[in-house]
Design a protein around this motif. Sequence first.
Motif, PDB file in Angstrom:
ATOM      1  N   PHE A 788      52.865  46.811  70.480  1.00 54.86           N
ATOM      2  CA  PHE A 788      52.029  48.006  70.549  1.00 54.86           C
ATOM      3  C   PHE A 788      52.369  48.806  71.798  1.00 54.86           C
ATOM      4  O   PHE A 788      52.381  48.275  72.908  1.00 54.86           O
ATOM      5  CB  PHE A 788      50.541  47.627  70.584  1.00 54.86           C
ATOM      6  CG  PHE A 788      50.038  47.026  69.303  1.00 54.86           C
ATOM      7  CD1 PHE A 788      49.579  47.830  68.271  1.00 54.86           C
ATOM      8  CD2 PHE A 788      50.036  45.656  69.114  1.00 54.86           C
ATOM      9  CE1 PHE A 788      49.128  47.287  67.088  1.00 54.86           C
ATOM     10  CE2 PHE A 788      49.593  45.092  67.935  1.00 54.86           C
ATOM     11  CZ  PHE A 788      49.132  45.913  66.914  1.00 54.86           C
ATOM     12  N   GLU A 789      52.686  50.067  71.591  1.00 53.49           N
ATOM     13  CA  GLU A 789      52.798  51.026  72.687  1.00 53.49           C
ATOM     14  C   GLU A 789      51.712  52.080  72.481  1.00 53.49           C
ATOM     15  O   GLU A 789      50.938  52.005  71.528  1.00 53.49           O
ATOM     16  CB  GLU A 789      54.197  51.644  72.711  1.00 53.49           C
ATOM     17  CG  GLU A 789      55.320  50.638  72.948  1.00 53.49           C
ATOM     18  CD  GLU A 789      55.250  49.952  74.298  1.00 53.49           C
ATOM     19  OE1 GLU A 789      54.586  50.489  75.205  1.00 53.49           O
ATOM     20  OE2 GLU A 789      55.854  48.870  74.447  1.00 53.49           O
ATOM     21  N   ARG A 790      51.703  53.060  73.339  1.00 58.35           N
ATOM     22  CA  ARG A 790      50.604  54.029  73.278  1.00 58.35           C
ATOM     23  C   ARG A 790      50.513  54.697  71.913  1.00 58.35           C
ATOM     24  O   ARG A 790      49.436  54.835  71.342  1.00 58.35           O
ATOM     25  CB  ARG A 790      50.792  55.089  74.365  1.00 58.35           C
ATOM     26  CG  ARG A 790      49.686  56.136  74.390  1.00 58.35           C
ATOM     27  CD  ARG A 790      49.844  57.074  75.565  1.00 58.35           C
ATOM     28  NE  ARG A 790      49.772  56.345  76.828  1.00 58.35           N
ATOM     29  CZ  ARG A 790      49.927  56.914  78.017  1.00 58.35           C
ATOM     30  NH1 ARG A 790      50.203  58.212  78.096  1.00 58.35           N
ATOM     31  NH2 ARG A 790      49.826  56.204  79.122  1.00 58.35           N
ATOM     32  N   ASN A 791      51.642  55.096  71.354  1.00 62.84           N
ATOM     33  CA  ASN A 791      51.613  55.860  70.109  1.00 62.84           C
ATOM     34  C   ASN A 791      52.330  55.171  68.955  1.00 62.84           C
ATOM     35  O   ASN A 791      52.542  55.790  67.914  1.00 62.84           O
ATOM     36  CB  ASN A 791      52.247  57.245  70.334  1.00 62.84           C
ATOM     37  CG  ASN A 791      51.484  58.059  71.343  1.00 62.84           C
ATOM     38  OD1 ASN A 791      50.253  58.121  71.294  1.00 62.84           O
ATOM     39  ND2 ASN A 791      52.196  58.679  72.282  1.00 62.84           N
ATOM     40  N   THR A 792      52.705  53.911  69.131  1.00 67.06           N
ATOM     41  CA  THR A 792      53.464  53.244  68.065  1.00 67.06           C
ATOM     42  C   THR A 792      53.052  51.784  67.918  1.00 67.06           C
ATOM     43  O   THR A 792      52.564  51.148  68.859  1.00 67.06           O
ATOM     44  CB  THR A 792      54.985  53.282  68.336  1.00 67.06           C
ATOM     45  OG1 THR A 792      55.267  52.583  69.545  1.00 67.06           O
ATOM     46  CG2 THR A 792      55.499  54.701  68.421  1.00 67.06           C
ATOM     47  N   CYS A 793      53.304  51.300  66.732  1.00 65.69           N
ATOM     48  CA  CYS A 793      53.210  49.874  66.422  1.00 65.69           C
ATOM     49  C   CYS A 793      54.536  49.489  65.774  1.00 65.69           C
ATOM     50  O   CYS A 793      54.931  50.111  64.773  1.00 65.69           O
ATOM     51  CB  CYS A 793      52.040  49.588  65.485  1.00 65.69           C
ATOM     52  SG  CYS A 793      52.044  47.935  64.762  1.00 65.69           S
ATOM     53  N   ARG A 794      55.208  48.495  66.334  1.00 63.40           N
ATOM     54  CA  ARG A 794      56.480  48.036  65.757  1.00 63.40           C
ATOM     55  C   ARG A 794      56.320  46.596  65.302  1.00 63.40           C
ATOM     56  O   ARG A 794      55.924  45.724  66.071  1.00 63.40           O
ATOM     57  CB  ARG A 794      57.617  48.157  66.774  1.00 63.40           C
ATOM     58  CG  ARG A 794      58.985  47.768  66.200  1.00 63.40           C
ATOM     59  CD  ARG A 794      60.120  48.229  67.110  1.00 63.40           C
ATOM     60  NE  ARG A 794      60.080  47.587  68.400  1.00 63.40           N
ATOM     61  CZ  ARG A 794      60.666  46.415  68.686  1.00 63.40           C
ATOM     62  NH1 ARG A 794      61.322  45.755  67.715  1.00 63.40           N
ATOM     63  NH2 ARG A 794      60.603  45.913  69.901  1.00 63.40           N
TER      64      ARG A 794
END
Length: 849
Positions: A788-794
Amino acid sequence: MMYQNEKTRNISFPLGGIGSGSIGLGGTGELIDWDIFNRPNRNSKNCYSHFAIKANYKGKNLVKVLQGNEDDLYKYYPRRGASGSAMASMLGFPRFRNVDFDGEFPLANLTFTDKDFPAKVKLCAFNPFIPHDDFNSSLPVAFFEWEIENVTDEEIEYAIAFSVQNVAKKGFNKEISKDNMQGLYFGCANLGEDEIGYTDLCLLTDSDDVATRVCWHRECAKDSIRTYWYDFMQQKRISQLIYTDLTEKDHGTADHGTVASYVSVKPREKKKIRFVLAWNVPNYYNYWTPYKDENGKDVTWKNYYATQFKTSFESATYALERFDELYAKTEKFKNALFNSSLPPFVIDAISANLSILKSSTVLRTDDGTLWGWEGVHETFGSCAGSCQHVWNYAYAVPFLFPKLERSIRESFTKYAMNEFGSTCFRVDLPFGRPPVSPIYERPELTYFACLDGQMGEVFKSYREWKISGDDEWMKANAENVFKMVEFAWSKENPSAWDADKDGVLEGLQHHTLDIELIGPCSWLEGMYLLALDCAAEIAEWLGDKARVTEYRDLYEKGKKWMNENLFNGEYFTQKIDLKDKSLIDKFNLPKYWNEETGEIRFQIGDGCIIDQMLSEWHAHIIGRPMMFDEDKKKTALKSLYKYNYKESMREVTNFWRVFAYNDESGTIICEYPEGVYRPMNPMHYNEEVMTGFEYALAGLMLAEGFNQEGETMVKAVRDRYDGEKRNPFSEVECGINYARAMASYALLPIYSGFTFDMTKKYVGFNPEKQDGAQYLWSVAQSWGTVYFERNTCRFAVENAPISLQAFGLPSGKSATEVIIDGNAVSFTQEGDKVYFKEQAIAKELKIVF
């Protein structure tokens, strides 16, 4: 987790496959606990088996055993008061002053240093642990990779020697090789390959420069170890010695053999040497409840690994040829776990208890079925039969090796279930034998069911279905599931659990604390309700409307009654009149009556029991609705922490087994707060701390937002297993390596907010910690890491690609783009779920918020 100095004292790190036995790697580098003989063999050593290193430095040969300081001499005394330590050890040999043990299961990394030795030496020891790859994770092999770093300014010739004793009663040693691999084979001469006790070992290396000593000298006193040691130390290469006749171990002359690898290392450079040690003890038999054939001989079966490899040479060559691949996959899993965004002591709790699967607590039968003890004692297993109510708590296997978990479900329905739906809560071996009573003092009770175990079989079957997505498996097992839940009100149920079929348990309820409760309590009632709920879901999927109505009606009635009648204002209790002797008379339980006090024995009564909302923990993990009223649940959790968690055990009076003492912290099984009546003979084990129970309650605390309380409980457990007081890789209950401790794995999906339903091709995550966080996940035939990053989920996938139609986002997130394996795909979103226009077979998924 780094262990140093006195913290290495009690470490035994198991090196072996799932169900194939193991050898323990001690905290100082010693090889101990040779549990490879189809039964526990703790506190054992294989005579002088060891690693040693030699350096030719400044004209001198410096030799040390690759072990560290030993400060607990009593481990070596045959009895207290003996005049000296056990002689068949390496205790009296030169050894390293400093050993650091970095134990991040499934990898053990040891570093050996000494001011008097011209090298820093590192060992990486492991056995493959690869989610969903139960074959390679079950190899009967210990893997060792040594790294020698020359810390001087001149080139040095080094050698590492690995010496092993032949374990056969009458054996032979010989050189053996294949391609670039060479070493020793330790054979068995007095038994056939299908006889009990047949054993062979194989020690191999793939080093370029190798010498072997097939046998050590065989004369009197200490000539064998003495001549080997001085030969290794003084000669440029260890000299050969071969005896062609056989040896008798019980005469004290079983041959040791040595494989030595030689390397030249330039100043400030490093080189590596690898070994594998494989074993083959193929023939298992039931030594605890013997089963004989018509000729009076023990019925045997093959270990699973023995159906895959005929000899230890075959498994050793297989392992060494694939050393790099198996290490890389194991390391990838280890890194994914240890890089997960969890507190270090939580990762420690999860990882350390995965080692249970590599201990003698589990075995695999010839068809690959997983079978387990509850734990093990020094020389025998503890409580046989994949005990339902203990293994209810063990969440590692269903997520990491779901095929093996399904095999446990199948073993119960095939071999331990009668026509009325009653399951014996232990399934004995060999499979197919006449049933054995799970209560050893009551041999007539061959299909005696325990309430929590049987209800657990119901909701675990639901869980296995949702984890695997295997509809055909569920179709084949659904009727058995229905029989098990309907046994609650069956006229054939001698315990009359819910005889009046009102959704409330009033009958005799055997459970995991080894006694019977009489009358309703929230702990077992919750397990019943969860089983009804899961069975209703299965029935609805099958279109069985009558069962759906029946089960859900009972569920709603029971849920309403439980919340209205079993909450005392602080926590959930048991409803029973302890003075009413008629409650036990109808079940013919005279031992349950205390004539002196005039009350029923072994009940909870008004106590605050640790598992009072255990079903809620299970429901969180497997994705089912909550059963307890929200406000009452929160209050009960606060009370459990207030009353059951003990910052210090110093003032606790414990009449049972002592798993925590003095100023250690822990959470006890059942507390009777001040002002609450404590029965003279309350339920068993109520003052004990047992780690599986502690992890389950801690997990429920975390799932319900009580993070500080839950983490405090987990840390208290791992502080007790610190390497000095107890082995970090062997939590104890009724035996060591206790299966219930695998409840710790459930902390991972709780922290990550992992949800799944592979029957609908769905997974999702809703972690509390998101930005910059990552979490290991495992489901179906895949595992990986979600980032999880601020604007993404990988969402990254390992092993097999995963088939998905929907993905759950953290609460409040809206997707703007979905990329699967590098390609943008069309999607819709409903609530927190993203639905793909077409089913995707994915190795990587990225969602932009």
